[in-house]
Design an enzyme around this catalytic site. Structure first.
Site, PDB file in Angstrom:
ATOM      1  N   GLY A 236       6.405   0.200  12.730  1.00 18.91           N
ATOM      2  CA  GLY A 236       7.114   0.456  11.481  1.00 18.91           C
ATOM      3  C   GLY A 236       7.709  -0.748  10.785  1.00 18.91           C
ATOM      4  O   GLY A 236       8.256  -0.614   9.683  1.00 18.91           O
ATOM      5  N   GLU A 270       4.813  -0.672  19.150  1.00 21.67           N
ATOM      6  CA  GLU A 270       3.522  -0.289  18.576  1.00 21.67           C
ATOM      7  C   GLU A 270       3.353  -0.814  17.147  1.00 21.67           C
ATOM      8  O   GLU A 270       3.134  -0.028  16.225  1.00 21.67           O
ATOM      9  CB  GLU A 270       3.401   1.236  18.504  1.00 21.67           C
ATOM     10  CG  GLU A 270       3.487   1.977  19.805  1.00 21.67           C
ATOM     11  CD  GLU A 270       3.502   3.483  19.615  1.00 21.67           C
ATOM     12  OE1 GLU A 270       2.990   4.184  20.490  1.00 21.67           O
ATOM     13  OE2 GLU A 270       4.035   3.967  18.587  1.00 21.67           O
ATOM     14  N   PRO A 271       3.454  -2.112  16.945  1.00 19.63           N
ATOM     15  CA  PRO A 271       3.322  -2.608  15.578  1.00 19.63           C
ATOM     16  C   PRO A 271       1.881  -2.539  15.080  1.00 19.63           C
ATOM     17  O   PRO A 271       0.952  -2.790  15.844  1.00 19.63           O
ATOM     18  CB  PRO A 271       3.762  -4.072  15.697  1.00 19.63           C
ATOM     19  CG  PRO A 271       3.469  -4.442  17.105  1.00 19.63           C
ATOM     20  CD  PRO A 271       3.626  -3.184  17.930  1.00 19.63           C
ATOM     21  N   GLY A 272       1.710  -2.143  13.834  1.00 19.16           N
ATOM     22  CA  GLY A 272       0.389  -2.158  13.212  1.00 19.16           C
ATOM     23  C   GLY A 272       0.419  -3.142  12.058  1.00 19.16           C
ATOM     24  O   GLY A 272      -0.015  -4.284  12.154  1.00 19.16           O
ATOM     25  N   ARG A 273       1.042  -2.678  10.960  1.00 14.20           N
ATOM     26  CA  ARG A 273       1.078  -3.463   9.729  1.00 14.20           C
ATOM     27  C   ARG A 273       1.635  -4.875   9.936  1.00 14.20           C
ATOM     28  O   ARG A 273       1.150  -5.827   9.331  1.00 14.20           O
ATOM     29  CB  ARG A 273       1.953  -2.709   8.719  1.00 14.20           C
ATOM     30  CG  ARG A 273       1.953  -3.289   7.344  1.00 14.20           C
ATOM     31  CD  ARG A 273       3.044  -2.629   6.482  1.00 14.20           C
ATOM     32  NE  ARG A 273       3.206  -1.217   6.681  1.00 14.20           N
ATOM     33  CZ  ARG A 273       2.704  -0.266   5.878  1.00 14.20           C
ATOM     34  NH1 ARG A 273       2.021  -0.599   4.810  1.00 14.20           N
ATOM     35  NH2 ARG A 273       2.910   1.010   6.144  1.00 14.20           N
ATOM     36  N   ARG A 309      -4.257   2.769  -0.904  1.00 13.18           N
ATOM     37  CA  ARG A 309      -2.789   2.690  -0.930  1.00 13.18           C
ATOM     38  C   ARG A 309      -2.182   2.742  -2.330  1.00 13.18           C
ATOM     39  O   ARG A 309      -1.201   3.464  -2.549  1.00 13.18           O
ATOM     40  CB  ARG A 309      -2.293   1.454  -0.172  1.00 13.18           C
ATOM     41  CG  ARG A 309      -2.774   1.400   1.291  1.00 13.18           C
ATOM     42  CD  ARG A 309      -2.048   0.335   2.108  1.00 13.18           C
ATOM     43  NE  ARG A 309      -0.687   0.728   2.387  1.00 13.18           N
ATOM     44  CZ  ARG A 309       0.365   0.220   1.811  1.00 13.18           C
ATOM     45  NH1 ARG A 309       0.223  -0.750   0.927  1.00 13.18           N
ATOM     46  NH2 ARG A 309       1.564   0.656   2.086  1.00 13.18           N
ATOM     47  N   TYR A 313       0.120   5.988  -2.581  1.00 15.19           N
ATOM     48  CA  TYR A 313       1.574   5.757  -2.443  1.00 15.19           C
ATOM     49  C   TYR A 313       2.150   4.970  -3.620  1.00 15.19           C
ATOM     50  O   TYR A 313       3.293   4.510  -3.548  1.00 15.19           O
ATOM     51  CB  TYR A 313       1.879   4.935  -1.188  1.00 15.19           C
ATOM     52  CG  TYR A 313       1.179   5.346   0.079  1.00 15.19           C
ATOM     53  CD1 TYR A 313       1.419   6.581   0.669  1.00 15.19           C
ATOM     54  CD2 TYR A 313       0.304   4.471   0.707  1.00 15.19           C
ATOM     55  CE1 TYR A 313       0.789   6.922   1.856  1.00 15.19           C
ATOM     56  CE2 TYR A 313      -0.335   4.808   1.893  1.00 15.19           C
ATOM     57  CZ  TYR A 313      -0.083   6.041   2.461  1.00 15.19           C
ATOM     58  OH  TYR A 313      -0.708   6.379   3.633  1.00 15.19           O
ATOM     59  N   CYS A 342     -14.401   7.798 -10.627  1.00 13.76           N
ATOM     60  CA  CYS A 342     -14.089   8.688 -11.751  1.00 13.76           C
ATOM     61  C   CYS A 342     -12.811   9.484 -11.483  1.00 13.76           C
ATOM     62  O   CYS A 342     -12.860  10.699 -11.232  1.00 13.76           O
ATOM     63  CB  CYS A 342     -15.268   9.611 -12.012  1.00 13.76           C
ATOM     64  SG  CYS A 342     -16.731   8.649 -12.349  1.00 13.76           S
ATOM     65  N   TYR A 371      -4.237  -0.571   6.927  1.00 13.33           N
ATOM     66  CA  TYR A 371      -4.465   0.664   6.180  1.00 13.33           C
ATOM     67  C   TYR A 371      -5.318   0.396   4.934  1.00 13.33           C
ATOM     68  O   TYR A 371      -5.126   1.013   3.890  1.00 13.33           O
ATOM     69  CB  TYR A 371      -3.132   1.331   5.814  1.00 13.33           C
ATOM     70  CG  TYR A 371      -2.246   1.488   7.034  1.00 13.33           C
ATOM     71  CD1 TYR A 371      -2.563   2.414   8.014  1.00 13.33           C
ATOM     72  CD2 TYR A 371      -1.123   0.678   7.231  1.00 13.33           C
ATOM     73  CE1 TYR A 371      -1.790   2.537   9.155  1.00 13.33           C
ATOM     74  CE2 TYR A 371      -0.338   0.801   8.372  1.00 13.33           C
ATOM     75  CZ  TYR A 371      -0.679   1.729   9.334  1.00 13.33           C
ATOM     76  OH  TYR A 371       0.087   1.845  10.461  1.00 13.33           O
TER      77      TYR A 371
END
Ligand code: LLP
Length: 418
Positions: A236, A270-273, A309, A313, A342, A371
């Protein structure tokens, strides 16, 4: 910090000109910097070195095999959420004892395969899931480690769609249910309920919500005298997309380490970004420029099917020309960078000010390493982009562009329609 920088008005990935890569690889393609990936992984490892945590890279943020291999080779574990991610983990030779498995909807075959592989533990999100894992473990005559994912009901400031630790979200177990489960361990003879897990959301810029969540969980464990071995504090950590000023790994660690050390639990992150986000960009080409009485548009060869993204978002990704003309400066003209899909929601950037752009110019969409490709699709029957990684002095295609055959793979016209 990342390794996408301008030298003499040209964008480089590490020591290689992005424009030179685009001469060999057709756009659109994702471009990753191995060095940035490793730097970010090491930053977080260094910040927490005093407790030697297990760092499980969140596969969902970037599941390319080369990305996973690079991290696994350097000691990372993996956070997975599906049988498909387990398959990837196995392909890159990840050690089972460094794999944790979360997600609210694990199916029996996925659970069975993960048990067979011998993963470290499941992060369990409901009572029914716990019963299902017990049933499968029993039928396989195995004893299986599980952690309970707790929803600590804290409110991190981030986009509503990526908040996971609020009471009303679908993730995790409330304290009361978790307590009940810990008190009825006998119902699960094949399970070793040895951990707790939280993941409160994504792109969180300050450490307070993490501190609050960790505090809540630790005081719950203390108060109820619950003996566990592992505390998985999730991912996170936010990154810079534009003007954000997120906590650094070091400042985050400084805030949470005292509590974690005192707990004497084995810590998992658990880092991703944080690891993959700024390690990648999306390189795209201007197909047309278009002016309407109301607006100017730059139409590029990638869109929401490649990078969802912005549409999903309203996420901001900086967009830069790969090559700047001498003395170029942003025009005062407001424009939208849009894709070929489209849909009105198909944009990569709205109301941007960019230098004069012409057909054929290359643009880089920054911060697209997390992501990005993993959320891409074939919408409008568009083959998905290639993925390329710069490693040292060279660059490597780590996923080729899809072609039209890939688009229809697996489709069948039934005989009755022929
Ligand atoms: N652990 C669990 C259990 C997760 O569900 C996630 C992300 C992570 C770790 C890694 O979170 P990170 O460190 O990357 O923030 N598609 C959204 C983000 C969704 C995150 C889902 N879970 C986006 O593009 O912003």
């Amino acid at each position: 910090m990342h390794e996408f920088t301008f030298k003499n008005n040209e964008l480089y990935c590490e020591t290689i000109r992005v424009g030179d890569i685009a001469k060999r690889i057709p756009t659109p393609f994702y471009l990753y910097s191995y060095k940035t990936l490793l730097d970010h992984y090491r930053k977080i490892r260094r910040a927490f070195s005093s407790i030697k945590p297990l760092i499980c890279f969140s596969v969902k943020s970037n599941s390319n095999l080369a990305v996973l291999k690079a991290l696994v080779k350097n000691g990372a574990g993996l956070d997975i959420v599906s049988g498909g991610e387990l398959y990837r983990a196995r392909l890159v030779g990840a050690s089972p004892e460094k794999i944790v498995y979360a997600g609210v909807g694990k199916k029996a075959d996925e659970i069975g395969n993960a048990i067979k592989f011998g993963i470290l533990f499941f992060n369990v999100e409901s009572e029914e899931e716990l019963e299902e894992i017990q049933r499968i473990a029993h039928s396989m005559k195995k004893r299986v480690r599980v952690g309970l994912r707790i929803n600590p009901d804290v409110i991190p400031k981030t986009h509503d769609y990526i908040v996971t630790g609020k009471g009303e979200s679908k993730f995790g177990l409330d304290f009361e249910t978790a307590h009940k489960i810990f008190n009825s361990k006998r119902r699960f003879p094949n399970l070793d309920i040895c951990g707790v897990h939280i993941h409160i959301g994504s792109q969180i810029l300050t450490s307070e919500p993490f501190e609050n969540a960790i505090k809540k969980v630790l005081s719950f464990l203390n108060k109820e005298r619950i003996p566990v071995k592992y505390f998985n504090i999730g991912g996170g950590l936010g990154i810079v997309y534009s003007l954000e000023n997120p906590q650094t790994a070091k400042s985050f660690a400084k805030k949470v380490l005292p509590m974690l050390k005192k707990s004497r639990l084995k810590i998992i992150l658990e880092p991703g970004r944080f690891i993959s986000g700024n390690s990648g960009v999306l390189v795209t080409k201007v197909i047309y420029t278009k002016r309407t009485p109301r607006k100017k548009f730059i139409i590029v060869d990638s869109g929401m099917n490649d990078l969802l993204r912005p549409s999903l978002y309203e996420a901001y990704h900086k967009i830069v020309p790969v090559k700047l003309a001498e003395n170029s400066s942003d025009t005062s003209e407001r424009l939208d960078v849009v894709g070929p899909i489209c849909e009105t929601g198909d944009f990569l950037g709205k109301d941007r000010f960019l230098p004069q752009l012409n057909r054929g110019d290359l643009l880089a969409v920054m911060g697209a390493g997390a992501y990005g490709f993993t959320m891409s699709s074939n919408y409008n029957s568009r083959p998905r982009a290639a993925e390329v990684m710069v490693i040292g002095k060279g660059f490597h295609v780590v996923r080729r562009h899809e072609n039209y055959r890939d688009l229809t793979r697996g489709e069948v016209i039934p005989r009755v329609l022929r």
